[in-house]
Design an enzyme around this catalytic site. Sequence first.
Site, PDB file in Angstrom:
ATOM      1  CG  ASP A 172      45.043  54.111  53.656  1.00  0.00           C
ATOM      2  OD1 ASP A 172      45.965  54.747  53.121  1.00  0.00           O
ATOM      3  OD2 ASP A 172      44.429  53.185  53.078  1.00  0.00           O
ATOM      4  CG  ASP A 174      44.433  55.366  47.428  1.00  0.00           C
ATOM      5  OD1 ASP A 174      44.141  56.533  47.738  1.00  0.00           O
ATOM      6  OD2 ASP A 174      45.139  55.084  46.440  1.00  0.00           O
TER       7      ASP A 174
END
Length: 385
Positions: A172, A174
């Site tokens: 991922d 963020d």
Amino acid sequence: MPSSLDVPSEHVVATLFYRSDTPSHAVPHADASPRSRHDFLPHASLDSLKHGAAPTEKISEYPLEPPTPGPSPLDHLYGSYISQSCLTDFFVTLTNIIPGLLDTSITTRRLDNSALSRVAEISFPLPRTSSITLETLRRHDAISRFEREWNIEAVFQPDTIYRRYKRLAVFDMDSTLISQEVIDEIAALVHIKPAIAAITAAAMNGELDFETSLRQRCALLRGTPSSVWETLKPRITLNEGVPELVAALKRLGFKTAVLSGGFTPLAEWIAERLGLDYVFANHLVVSPDGATLTGELEGEIVHAERKREHVLRIAQMEGIRLEQVVCVGDGANDLPMMGVAGLGVAFHAKPTVQMQAPARLNSRSMLDVLYLLGITREEQEVLLR
């Protein structure tokens, strides 16, 4: 009574991490982050000893009740590292949970080559006839109690060749690869943070699904200068250990990917900066004159199920078994991709995600992911030369 070795068994490996950033011992571990807060014990001065070491002479200030009962911080007693006493207690915990498991069948390896070890690997057989499963171990009350008492995190995995020889790492973006949540950073720049936060809160409360909440938040960005991405780049910081982890994985021949619910311009910039092989993110539409964002999204939305689909597709294209995939994220929308991977790691994740993820890691550096692959500190140093 037959031992676990008398019946067919699979082997499990537990990687123990001492939480060196939050020790209850007065002396922090050498690997502790200098940015962390440590509660050191006060030093008694000679002057105070002459007059007694009582904290107060006023009876009204003494506590009327003992402290709230809870696990004793045993690292405070035995040291700011994984001590032999800690390992012995873990063996006892395992043998109490798993019928027939003998401590003589448990093996230990310290992964950081130090007498004051922060990371250790414990392997043991798990009878296939046993009602105890890998998932049971991960959620067992006795394991949770051991973790709290010794300030430890335990990650359980099948001890197979595919654990040691992963080939695809998926991240991922963020709050995983980077420290920031990009949409919050944009909101702060254009002074709409409260409105964005309200939609985010509604999504977290289950009132909106991810795609609906994303579209509503993006709509608030209408009119934002398209140059916002260049404005943001100096504010974006990689999480500690990320460049080193990616460099080490690439040395080992891994394929790498970032799957982000954020936005393409920054995801592609991060992917280029780190040398990642695949990047998928959401695309915000720019006005015909190229000056502003329209607040609209085009193309596929990278939501939880889409992340899972991308992991499956990349693995298939590269001819990589899912057991050889590691996925790292921090949000609920990362759980489906973690679920199909051989190893899914919740890195500094939200509490509900940590409860559901196959593995959790809250150490200061993402480089610690390498320990989960059985790579020692000495081997890591070789990879990073």
